[in-house]
Design a protein around this motif. Sequence first.
Motif, PDB file in Angstrom:
ATOM      1  N   LEU A   1      -7.107   5.126   0.961  1.00  0.00           N
ATOM      2  CA  LEU A   1      -5.778   4.910   0.410  1.00  0.00           C
ATOM      3  C   LEU A   1      -5.020   6.229   0.300  1.00  0.00           C
ATOM      4  O   LEU A   1      -3.831   6.315   0.640  1.00  0.00           O
ATOM      5  N   THR A   2      -5.708   7.263  -0.148  1.00  0.00           N
ATOM      6  CA  THR A   2      -5.072   8.589  -0.225  1.00  0.00           C
ATOM      7  C   THR A   2      -4.639   9.052   1.159  1.00  0.00           C
ATOM      8  O   THR A   2      -3.535   9.589   1.341  1.00  0.00           O
ATOM      9  N   ALA A   3      -5.504   8.862   2.157  1.00  0.00           N
ATOM     10  CA  ALA A   3      -5.174   9.281   3.513  1.00  0.00           C
ATOM     11  C   ALA A   3      -3.965   8.530   4.042  1.00  0.00           C
ATOM     12  O   ALA A   3      -3.065   9.130   4.669  1.00  0.00           O
ATOM     13  N   ASP A   4      -3.924   7.212   3.809  1.00  0.00           N
ATOM     14  CA  ASP A   4      -2.786   6.430   4.295  1.00  0.00           C
ATOM     15  C   ASP A   4      -1.490   6.918   3.663  1.00  0.00           C
ATOM     16  O   ASP A   4      -0.457   7.059   4.342  1.00  0.00           O
ATOM     17  N   ARG A   5      -1.508   7.155   2.358  1.00  0.00           N
ATOM     18  CA  ARG A   5      -0.302   7.634   1.682  1.00  0.00           C
ATOM     19  C   ARG A   5       0.079   9.035   2.144  1.00  0.00           C
ATOM     20  O   ARG A   5       1.262   9.357   2.271  1.00  0.00           O
ATOM     21  N   LEU A   6      -0.923   9.844   2.408  1.00  0.00           N
ATOM     22  CA  LEU A   6      -0.677  11.198   2.892  1.00  0.00           C
ATOM     23  C   LEU A   6       0.006  11.182   4.252  1.00  0.00           C
ATOM     24  O   LEU A   6       1.026  11.852   4.467  1.00  0.00           O
ATOM     25  N   VAL A   7      -0.548  10.420   5.195  1.00  0.00           N
ATOM     26  CA  VAL A   7       0.018  10.383   6.547  1.00  0.00           C
ATOM     27  C   VAL A   7       1.395   9.741   6.518  1.00  0.00           C
ATOM     28  O   VAL A   7       2.322  10.193   7.207  1.00  0.00           O
ATOM     29  N   TYR A   8       1.570   8.686   5.722  1.00  0.00           N
ATOM     30  CA  TYR A   8       2.878   8.049   5.637  1.00  0.00           C
ATOM     31  C   TYR A   8       3.917   8.996   5.057  1.00  0.00           C
ATOM     32  O   TYR A   8       5.052   9.064   5.541  1.00  0.00           O
ATOM     33  N   ARG A   9       3.545   9.749   4.037  1.00  0.00           N
ATOM     34  CA  ARG A   9       4.515  10.685   3.460  1.00  0.00           C
ATOM     35  C   ARG A   9       4.901  11.764   4.465  1.00  0.00           C
ATOM     36  O   ARG A   9       6.062  12.169   4.546  1.00  0.00           O
ATOM     37  N   ALA A  10       3.936  12.247   5.237  1.00  0.00           N
ATOM     38  CA  ALA A  10       4.272  13.235   6.272  1.00  0.00           C
ATOM     39  C   ALA A  10       5.278  12.660   7.263  1.00  0.00           C
ATOM     40  O   ALA A  10       6.229  13.340   7.675  1.00  0.00           O
ATOM     41  N   LEU A  11       5.065  11.394   7.648  1.00  0.00           N
ATOM     42  CA  LEU A  11       5.970  10.742   8.597  1.00  0.00           C
ATOM     43  C   LEU A  11       7.357  10.542   8.003  1.00  0.00           C
ATOM     44  O   LEU A  11       8.367  10.857   8.639  1.00  0.00           O
ATOM     45  N   ALA A  12       7.428  10.002   6.804  1.00  0.00           N
ATOM     46  CA  ALA A  12       8.712   9.612   6.227  1.00  0.00           C
ATOM     47  C   ALA A  12       9.479  10.780   5.639  1.00  0.00           C
ATOM     48  O   ALA A  12      10.711  10.760   5.606  1.00  0.00           O
ATOM     49  N   GLU A  13       8.767  11.833   5.195  1.00  0.00           N
ATOM     50  CA  GLU A  13       9.442  12.882   4.446  1.00  0.00           C
ATOM     51  C   GLU A  13       9.471  14.237   5.132  1.00  0.00           C
ATOM     52  O   GLU A  13      10.262  15.094   4.733  1.00  0.00           O
TER      53      GLU A  13
ATOM     54  N   ARG B   1       0.816  -1.214   0.000  1.00  0.00           N
ATOM     55  CA  ARG B   1       0.000   0.000   0.000  1.00  0.00           C
ATOM     56  C   ARG B   1       0.853   1.268   0.000  1.00  0.00           C
ATOM     57  O   ARG B   1       0.468   2.276  -0.603  1.00  0.00           O
ATOM     58  N   LEU B   2       2.006   1.195   0.670  1.00  0.00           N
ATOM     59  CA  LEU B   2       2.819   2.400   0.857  1.00  0.00           C
ATOM     60  C   LEU B   2       4.207   2.297   0.250  1.00  0.00           C
ATOM     61  O   LEU B   2       4.975   3.264   0.284  1.00  0.00           O
ATOM     62  N   GLY B   3       4.580   1.129  -0.279  1.00  0.00           N
ATOM     63  CA  GLY B   3       5.859   0.987  -0.946  1.00  0.00           C
ATOM     64  C   GLY B   3       7.047   0.903  -0.018  1.00  0.00           C
ATOM     65  O   GLY B   3       8.181   1.155  -0.438  1.00  0.00           O
ATOM     66  N   ARG B   4       6.809   0.502   1.242  1.00  0.00           N
ATOM     67  CA  ARG B   4       7.914   0.418   2.204  1.00  0.00           C
ATOM     68  C   ARG B   4       8.287  -1.037   2.432  1.00  0.00           C
ATOM     69  O   ARG B   4       7.431  -1.877   2.743  1.00  0.00           O
ATOM     70  N   ASP B   5       9.581  -1.352   2.343  1.00  0.00           N
ATOM     71  CA  ASP B   5      10.071  -2.720   2.521  1.00  0.00           C
ATOM     72  C   ASP B   5      10.447  -2.950   3.976  1.00  0.00           C
ATOM     73  O   ASP B   5      11.596  -2.808   4.379  1.00  0.00           O
ATOM     74  N   GLY B   6       9.469  -3.282   4.797  1.00  0.00           N
ATOM     75  CA  GLY B   6       9.743  -3.612   6.190  1.00  0.00           C
ATOM     76  C   GLY B   6       9.809  -2.393   7.080  1.00  0.00           C
ATOM     77  O   GLY B   6       9.667  -1.239   6.658  1.00  0.00           O
ATOM     78  N   LEU B   7      10.036  -2.647   8.349  1.00  0.00           N
ATOM     79  CA  LEU B   7       9.990  -1.583   9.343  1.00  0.00           C
ATOM     80  C   LEU B   7      11.091  -0.558   9.135  1.00  0.00           C
ATOM     81  O   LEU B   7      10.894   0.636   9.359  1.00  0.00           O
ATOM     82  N   ASP B   8      12.274  -1.010   8.727  1.00  0.00           N
ATOM     83  CA  ASP B   8      13.363  -0.075   8.493  1.00  0.00           C
ATOM     84  C   ASP B   8      13.466   0.362   7.047  1.00  0.00           C
ATOM     85  O   ASP B   8      14.362   1.122   6.685  1.00  0.00           O
TER      86      ASP B   8
END
Length: 927
Positions: free
Chosen positions: A522-534, A353-360
């Motif tokens: 899905l948009t919300a999940d990607r939005l919140v994840y991008r805020a966290l990661a970027e 869903r978010l394109g992240r390979d694992g926790l790290d």
Amino acid sequence: MQHRSRPTPKALGAGAALSLALALTLSAAPALAAPPGPGAERDPVPALVAGEGTAAPQLVTGLAEAAPGGAGEAARAHLAAHPDRYRIDPAQLAELAVERTAADRRTVRFQQYHGGVPVLGGQYLVRLVGDGAGQRVESAGGKYFTGLTAPTTAAVPAATLRRLALDSLTDQRARTAATAEDRGPVVLPGGAGRLAQHFTVRSTDPATGGPLVREVYVDAIRGVVALAHDARSPYRAADAGTGAARGAAAAAAPTGPAGEPATGSAPDLLGRTVPVNIARQSDGGYRLVDLTRPATISTYDGTGRDYREFGRLPADALPVTSPGPDFPAATGTSGATDAHVNAGTVYDFYRDRLGRDGLDGKGSPITSVVNVSNGGRPFPNASWDGQKMVYGNGDATHRQFAAALDVAGHEMTHGVIQHTADLEYSGQSGAMNEALADYFGNAIEVTARGIAMTDPGAALLGESLCLTGTPEACAGRRLDDRRTTVDDYLGAGLELDSGGVHLNSTIFGGALWDLRRTLDPLTADRLVYRALAEFLTPLDDFVDGRNAVLAAGRSLGLGRAELRTVAAAFDAHGIRAGWQSRVRTDSRPLLRGAMAPTGPAAGGGHWVMGSTSGPVGGAVPLYTGSTTAPSTPTRLSPEDERIHGWAATDGTSAAWLAIGLDDTGTWGTEVLTRSLSGGPVRSLFKSSAQSPVSVQVSGTDIAFVLTDGDTGRSRAMLSHDGAPPVELPLPEGHDLVPYTSSSLSLRNGLLGWLETWTTGESTVQAPTVHSIAAGRTTAQYPVSTANGAEAPFLDSPTLAGDRLLWTQTAPGHPGGGAIRSGALNGSGVGELLPAGSPLAPADLAITATDRAVTFQQRGDKPADGWSNAALPKLYQLPVTGGTPVRVSCNRGTQFHPAADQGNRVVWLDATTGGSDLVTRDRPAAAC
């Protein structure tokens, strides 16, 4: 909660670190948005957010500047090419990570250093889009602290720093069993900065038997605790955090045993048989190891052993095993099946869903340990420890904690946060840490289970753990509780829920959950994840979080209508710049944002307190002001780099302690005094070997307690009419009671103290009144114990009216402490507040005038978790006895009260999330 500390200014700094520890909020203050330009109402994403307390901007968006080359080099070159925009020295930045959140998106995260020492929370991010010659900078920002001039070499010996870290545990029993792991030097931001040594202190909570872990930062120049708060979880790994530590955490994680991918079955906690991915071993056996994903997923059964045995996996530990591919019933009852399946579901959510390979983000192994206990007792808890998930064995009302997918998602998201924003686990940044873990934990569950966002149970966290009761009653939190900053934020000291990380998490988490209900999920999940990661960095607060989500929305290509929806969600929860000014209080502010090593002193219509509110760096000057009318604080202490505090005043003059390096470069503690109206600062005592505490002043008399660091002997010292202090004699074999938070009281030629001696098999403690003029004891109230019995804890002798007051707490502190008193003529003892009262102040200090005594109620964590009602509040009652009434109806924690005149009291108040010095002239009574 215990507030006992050794009678040294160094340890009193540790015990009183509550308010100074709030210095984290200095660097995480609300961001100031640039003035809106034309059309700003139609575009809620700020183009520029200025940094608070720094020349470097917090956020710059709307860029499209060419940045060819490798990501790290291009980002550094961009910052260097725009010194007027960013005010950053690239030489003080070290590349921390490059996060790829999409095929053509990279975020370069830099760690700030000062003279080779990392700066706590100092991270700056540059976001790049495109590839090769077409690569460009889209936005940049973070926290880079300009103006740092703190020294980078410790002046206090390493052994002393470690001892001070251990002494920060205020309960003697916890200190005895404590260890302190040295995490290295760090510069605490704010002003000129403070060089500190970071320790992770681990022990066992004497009250609960559970884990006790504190992150402690000891000022390496002045020898006091500068910051201390609970670790993120009982199991937080010592090497989780920044820079090389992140790599160490990943490298230390279990690698997963070899084998061949296979499939099998296992029963889960509900008794269903479910398919599981497993590993076939060369001997023909099978292990609960999933080799089908880039990140190996391994699951271990703790078999009811104590959680402490799994800080690191024992060398002989193996994943759950089975002779055949169909695992036995014990795999289900232990929670191993659920943990194993849930870990795979969480991994798939982040990858697919978010394109992240694992926790790290690098496909490193994912490990779970289930079915652990608290010393053989039930352990209803779950945790991410920096390397793995650890799930408790539940209790009479909860299943094994591995059962809940949203709990697994929550804990594993803490691992994602650790490897991205690494939000500091205190105050608002810690509440956002919890909020993000809640959001993704619930998002993972509702996505995997196909639960509609309109389902009333979608916002519940942990409801599936219930063995009894309704899901709503059993859930740990719910994200649709509609809480707001202005109406519901609960300011708390860092020793209480790490500054409110759980108390306030649903304010921010609720705004995120509203986004998921109003936008496409899905948009919300990607939005919140991008805020966290970027976008987010360790010390960000709620308003920074709002800006990060909005900026992430623009980078995702959200239209203005959607961005206005995002802004509206945060508005609905009161998360906007300046929200603190809209919080209602019933107290009168004396000093906003007071960052104090100790509480205030008050008397004669004046207050005195050391505070970093002034334009200073690591130093803490002493200020004074009026309690009766608005006034500009006046500095009392000399212009030096020491910490000034632990003060007393009679309304005419002040006496206090100064700790640190003097003008000769010698470290030590000095007793100073000065008239509140000005004049010279006089030194009464100075030592680098002996530790004065409990300074008191009354007219021309100044007294303090002096403790010898080698012998531990305490004695009262008195300076009369400006003469050098002399020791007041005690009978042979007598001493002052050590380890009290307030050892001495001085008023109108009388001293009140706590005296102790032994007689045969008996130990005697006695609140005592000593006449300076007569040179003898005039009243004494002995409390005796015999045959090795544990003595009650006496504290806070306070002269008020015609009585001596003190607190008395039974061994083990059940029910808190009584407030007792005896007449100055030696007649009988009375009880102002009985032991066992719901308001019992435990061993906290009391403060009194001739009319009223004020105390802080105990703040023990209740079984059902923290709430506003459970946070410490101030109460007042007449010195002659009566019913206690609330001093103030403010929300959050009220602490360090100081009685002034009549019923007037000043205190440090955390209602708005900081630490304000405030006052009331009379109690608020009913709230």
